[in-house]
Design a protein around this motif. Sequence first.
Motif, PDB file in Angstrom:
ATOM      1  N   ASN A   1      82.665  53.637 -79.497  1.00  0.00           N
ATOM      2  CA  ASN A   1      83.419  52.669 -80.216  1.00  0.00           C
ATOM      3  C   ASN A   1      82.071  51.545 -80.398  1.00  0.00           C
ATOM      4  O   ASN A   1      81.014  51.705 -80.391  1.00  0.00           O
TER       5      ASN A   1
ATOM      6  N   SER B   1      87.172  57.331 -83.289  1.00  0.00           N
ATOM      7  CA  SER B   1      88.065  56.397 -83.702  1.00  0.00           C
ATOM      8  C   SER B   1      87.516  55.108 -83.664  1.00  0.00           C
ATOM      9  O   SER B   1      87.957  54.213 -84.450  1.00  0.00           O
TER      10      SER B   1
ATOM     11  N   GLU C   1      81.487  60.224 -88.218  1.00  0.00           N
ATOM     12  CA  GLU C   1      82.695  60.678 -88.054  1.00  0.00           C
ATOM     13  C   GLU C   1      83.290  61.042 -86.725  1.00  0.00           C
ATOM     14  O   GLU C   1      82.473  61.727 -85.960  1.00  0.00           O
TER      15      GLU C   1
END
Lengths: 225, 213
Positions: free
Chosen positions: B174, B193, B190
Amino acid sequence: MDRMPSQISTFSLLLFILVLYNFSTVDGNAEGDALFALKTRLTDPNNVLQSWDPTLINPCMWLHVTCNFQNSVSRVDLGNANLNGQLVPELGQLVNLQYLEIFGNNISGIIPEELGNLTSLVSLDLYENQLQGHIPKTLGKLQKLRYLRLNNNALRGTIPYSLTTITTLQVLDLSNNHLRGYVPVNGSFSHFTPISFANNPKLIVPALPQAPAPAPAPAPAPLVS
Amino acid sequence: MNLIILLTLLLTLVSGEDDVQCLRGVKSSLNDPRQSLATWNFSNSSIGFICNFNGVTCWNDQQNRIITLNLGDFGLEGGVPKDLKQCESLQNLDLSGNKLTGSIPNDLCVWLPYLVSLDLSDNELTGVIPDGLGNCTFLNTVVLSGNKLSGGIPNSLTNLRRLTRFSVANNELNGSIPSGLGGFGKESFEGNSGLCGKPLRKCSTRTRRLIAL
């Protein structure tokens, strides 16, 4: 009297076949001649080159020589053979040579620039000898080279930038020589570290690379720490 | 010539490099259910004997000095082995596609300062991407995708000026992508999240404030 024409025609046929035979072995002989030129320039106390007989059709039956399926020399394996003497420009005539292994001997003199003609070469191992002079910039023509090991010699001068164009290089070892000047960091040399250049007292090895990383990563933006 | 070999041996003793010990340690610290390291036999120690081991490439066949260790897809289990630090001349390390657990050692670049290529992808590594990775200044390739790495991407990675191939995709990372890494494509990031910033979506102000702490 009637037999004369048939004798002449038989003789002509035999002569024709002999001439053809000679022409078909010219290539094999040229490579044998090149290797024999090397033998002449080397001193061989262990007699490892004893089988190198230039009167044979080609050098493919000589020990330490390997040929491909077309009877053209693909390997010369003379590592750790206690050889003295020098290399010869004729080595550049072995156009299908893939492996030139002459490491661990007592060979002096220069690296012939003609080795740049060995465009099939995959491995050039001349390490652990007493080679002098410069690394020829013609070696940059060896565009299939994977292993370039010239370490532990007495080579001088600078490292040719042409070597950075060899994208296939997997192992580069120029350590333990007397090279000087700057170590290139561009092209394929971005994969090499101070290990490849160690123990060349006058060589300037960048501890940190000088150029920013090429695309896709841009030059680092100023950081807020 | 024998003197050179003797001197090199002495030098390796003095410098602490011992590639045989390195491999011994790697083998003993990992679980190897598929017997991928079966060829690693240490009983007959002739010149350059480790050079023929599965996955091992030496600098040359006359020395036990390793340039590349490729143990990809060997089915190995355990943590990143500490004994790798004895392979001081290692430049290419591929441990991808195994079942490695634990974290990426913060000292990896103290152990292996000359790494040019590091692939730890597709394992089960946890913990953060260590700051210390930025000290491997010769790295061209860093692939850490397909693990369970958490936390942020350390700014120190922008010190890697030779970096041309980079991926941390498919982890649990993150925070904001350091701007120096923004030139890599989306596919490098990718599957995380919580990650934001170029080339992914912009970070929200809340995220930026959190990072400033």
